[in-house]
Design a protein around this motif. Sequence first.
Motif, PDB file in Angstrom:
ATOM      1  N   THR A  83      30.055  32.264 -25.391  1.00  0.00           N
ATOM      2  CA  THR A  83      28.603  32.238 -25.241  1.00  0.00           C
ATOM      3  C   THR A  83      28.037  33.586 -25.684  1.00  0.00           C
ATOM      4  O   THR A  83      28.449  34.638 -25.215  1.00  0.00           O
ATOM      5  CB  THR A  83      28.197  31.986 -23.776  1.00  0.00           C
ATOM      6  N   THR A  84      27.114  33.511 -26.615  1.00  0.00           N
ATOM      7  CA  THR A  84      26.540  34.708 -27.210  1.00  0.00           C
ATOM      8  C   THR A  84      25.573  35.391 -26.253  1.00  0.00           C
ATOM      9  O   THR A  84      24.729  34.734 -25.658  1.00  0.00           O
ATOM     10  CB  THR A  84      25.765  34.318 -28.484  1.00  0.00           C
ATOM     11  N   GLU A  85      25.703  36.693 -26.079  1.00  0.00           N
ATOM     12  CA  GLU A  85      24.694  37.431 -25.327  1.00  0.00           C
ATOM     13  C   GLU A  85      23.765  38.205 -26.252  1.00  0.00           C
ATOM     14  O   GLU A  85      22.574  38.092 -26.167  1.00  0.00           O
ATOM     15  CB  GLU A  85      25.365  38.350 -24.304  1.00  0.00           C
ATOM     16  N   VAL A 136      29.148  40.232 -32.437  1.00  0.00           N
ATOM     17  CA  VAL A 136      28.455  39.601 -31.322  1.00  0.00           C
ATOM     18  C   VAL A 136      29.148  39.915 -30.006  1.00  0.00           C
ATOM     19  O   VAL A 136      30.378  39.866 -29.914  1.00  0.00           O
ATOM     20  CB  VAL A 136      28.423  38.061 -31.489  1.00  0.00           C
ATOM     21  N   HIS A 137      28.359  40.228 -28.989  1.00  0.00           N
ATOM     22  CA  HIS A 137      28.874  40.444 -27.644  1.00  0.00           C
ATOM     23  C   HIS A 137      28.542  39.199 -26.825  1.00  0.00           C
ATOM     24  O   HIS A 137      27.441  38.661 -26.927  1.00  0.00           O
ATOM     25  CB  HIS A 137      28.213  41.688 -27.030  1.00  0.00           C
ATOM     26  N   ILE A 193      34.065  40.309 -27.472  1.00  0.00           N
ATOM     27  CA  ILE A 193      33.354  40.634 -28.703  1.00  0.00           C
ATOM     28  C   ILE A 193      33.956  39.789 -29.812  1.00  0.00           C
ATOM     29  O   ILE A 193      35.184  39.688 -29.923  1.00  0.00           O
ATOM     30  CB  ILE A 193      33.483  42.131 -29.039  1.00  0.00           C
ATOM     31  N   VAL A 194      33.091  39.153 -30.578  1.00  0.00           N
ATOM     32  CA  VAL A 194      33.548  38.386 -31.734  1.00  0.00           C
ATOM     33  C   VAL A 194      32.976  39.051 -32.982  1.00  0.00           C
ATOM     34  O   VAL A 194      31.780  39.321 -33.054  1.00  0.00           O
ATOM     35  CB  VAL A 194      33.104  36.908 -31.653  1.00  0.00           C
ATOM     36  N   LYS A 197      30.136  49.537 -26.998  1.00  0.00           N
ATOM     37  CA  LYS A 197      29.482  50.725 -27.566  1.00  0.00           C
ATOM     38  C   LYS A 197      29.964  51.006 -28.968  1.00  0.00           C
ATOM     39  O   LYS A 197      29.202  51.409 -29.836  1.00  0.00           O
ATOM     40  CB  LYS A 197      29.763  51.939 -26.687  1.00  0.00           C
ATOM     41  N   LYS A 198      31.265  50.804 -29.172  1.00  0.00           N
ATOM     42  CA  LYS A 198      31.840  51.090 -30.480  1.00  0.00           C
ATOM     43  C   LYS A 198      31.150  50.278 -31.575  1.00  0.00           C
ATOM     44  O   LYS A 198      30.945  50.758 -32.685  1.00  0.00           O
ATOM     45  CB  LYS A 198      33.342  50.791 -30.463  1.00  0.00           C
ATOM     46  N   TYR A 199      30.830  49.021 -31.258  1.00  0.00           N
ATOM     47  CA  TYR A 199      30.298  48.139 -32.288  1.00  0.00           C
ATOM     48  C   TYR A 199      28.777  48.045 -32.314  1.00  0.00           C
ATOM     49  O   TYR A 199      28.207  47.486 -33.239  1.00  0.00           O
ATOM     50  CB  TYR A 199      30.917  46.745 -32.157  1.00  0.00           C
TER      51      TYR A 199
END
Lengths: 321, 321
Positions: free
Chosen positions: B40-42, B56-57, B66-67, B125-127
């Motif tokens: 499920t996308t946040e 996407v988180h 994370i995808v 944070k990295k992404y």
Amino acid sequence: MAAMQESEAKRLRRDSGTGNGAAAGEGEDPALHSPVSGFTTERVLRDSAREKTLFVHGKIDDQEAIVILEKTPIRQDTVDEMLKTSTLKLEMKNDIYSTYQLQAPAHLNEIKTTVICPATEKHVKKYLRQETFLIEESGDDYTAITLPYISSQSFSVQWVYNILEKKAEADRIIFEDPDPNIGFVLLPDFKWDQKQLHDLYLIAIVHRKDRKSLRDLTSDDLPLLKNIQEKGQEAIKKQYGVPPSKLRVYLHYQPSYYHLHVHFTSLEYDAPGSGVERAHLLSDVIQNLQADSQYYSSRTITFPLCADNALLLRFKEAGKL
Amino acid sequence: MAAMQESEAKRLRRDSGTGNGAAAGEGEDPALHSPVSGFTTERVLRDSAREKTLFVHGKIDDQEAIVILEKTPIRQDTVDEMLKTSTLKLEMKNDIYSTYQLQAPAHLNEIKTTVICPATEKHVKKYLRQETFLIEESGDDYTAITLPYISSQSFSVQWVYNILEKKAEADRIIFEDPDPNIGFVLLPDFKWDQKQLHDLYLIAIVHRKDRKSLRDLTSDDLPLLKNIQEKGQEAIKKQYGVPPSKLRVYLHYQPSYYHLHVHFTSLEYDAPGSGVERAHLLSDVIQNLQADSQYYSSRTITFPLCADNALLLRFKEAGKL
């Protein structure tokens, strides 16, 4: 041919009206669908793995043609649907990381296709990418190969002199220090349209005419280099509000023209020529010359050259590649 | 939810068995293969229209995840098949130019998918796209600010040790020199799908565990560095036919993880992180250490950091930005 093209286009337009394309092509002759189904590939002109593009030269019905393919950006508004309706093949799993190949429904994963037909030799040249090679140029190579090449070519930098003498582009100069030894003019690079700051690109061109490139620099040039760094950053802060911490300031080696100049680009902008194989940060250049006045005259410097570059041929002739 | 996911996964796997992508995962637990169907996308952390990527988180079964989606490069060896078997929707026709949306068979148009689950706040944070700033880190800044930061964070490099100890990814290693002092393993970077050479990307990871980054290197490390350069280039030439003149070989500073590693990328590939503000050519590193063993421990080094990077905050607190 024109008639065929027209009916082809009409038919395609009709097809495009049939829906989202999920079932595209089912039960139909694929050859009817596309002008490119009869395309025969001759050679790939260029491609980019980063941008997911491919430029191919070939023929369509005996006519020269170029087909340009570019994958479309991944749309945020379709990602949920895509993840729910795709199939995945596991490639690798290690700890919390796993990678897959995802096969998405075709209508969520289109490829933008541009066809140029009939294409001329000019189109082909425009899209053909030259192979590039890394050269490792020692200080001796510079003296024996590169310097004679530069001298023999008598590259014209008249356009640079025109700028320095205000015979051209005078209205584009955003800052000038007129000092003949440490002075320079600062102006936007042609690649920057000045419409947004994220691809900010300016060039500082030095007034003195006796420095061809990085190779000529010694500790004698530290006042010049520091002056460009300080006053260039200051002028860009004043004119555009962009602080030094958002600026990439560097020289090229080899440069495009042999009159010393420094590039200022926005850190956010992945500027062409800002790669480690060609760019040298001005702050590093200053430090290296402070530590060793002969750093750039003696050091082996690595740089890329295109296959048809005349300097590359000289390195080849000298058995250096 | 779990049950739904399972049946969804089974269906997906059956689907994948009907195409040419059948091979992967056959006879294995299907639930392992489609973790993203229950994703499920946040929020979108980052995307690039140029690179066709989307980060996407969201959540998978109540776990943070994370995808990362990235369209694959267009492969030269499949372009003929693709043009013959795709459907096209005409968008525009003008003179010799026409544009289409091409819908390709899914197996010719895969999307590389990376899943990080469970993901931590650090991964997020990295992404997450952030403003970046250039930091100028002196040798003293490294000792006073950066080194304490690295020590305090205790970044896990367990995944690196898994590789070195053959507990993971052993089949991906294309070359190894097992020497404990100058040895390393060479394997493809995750970013490279290994399907074409123009975005070739490999990583050499050193066996010794006591070198965090460029900052730790002295002339004592010259045998290690030269060994990586020589044997890494040799292995890539042998395995892929790509000669040293087509390879960009470099270290990052700051690196993504504090266990010494070297990047090998195709010169043709404008690889992320190969910009002058972060990359250091291995050949320059070797020369600099030959001239001055303390070059990298004493020099001011410039590098970019994201706005919310904890190290950036430390530089700010120290009044250095």
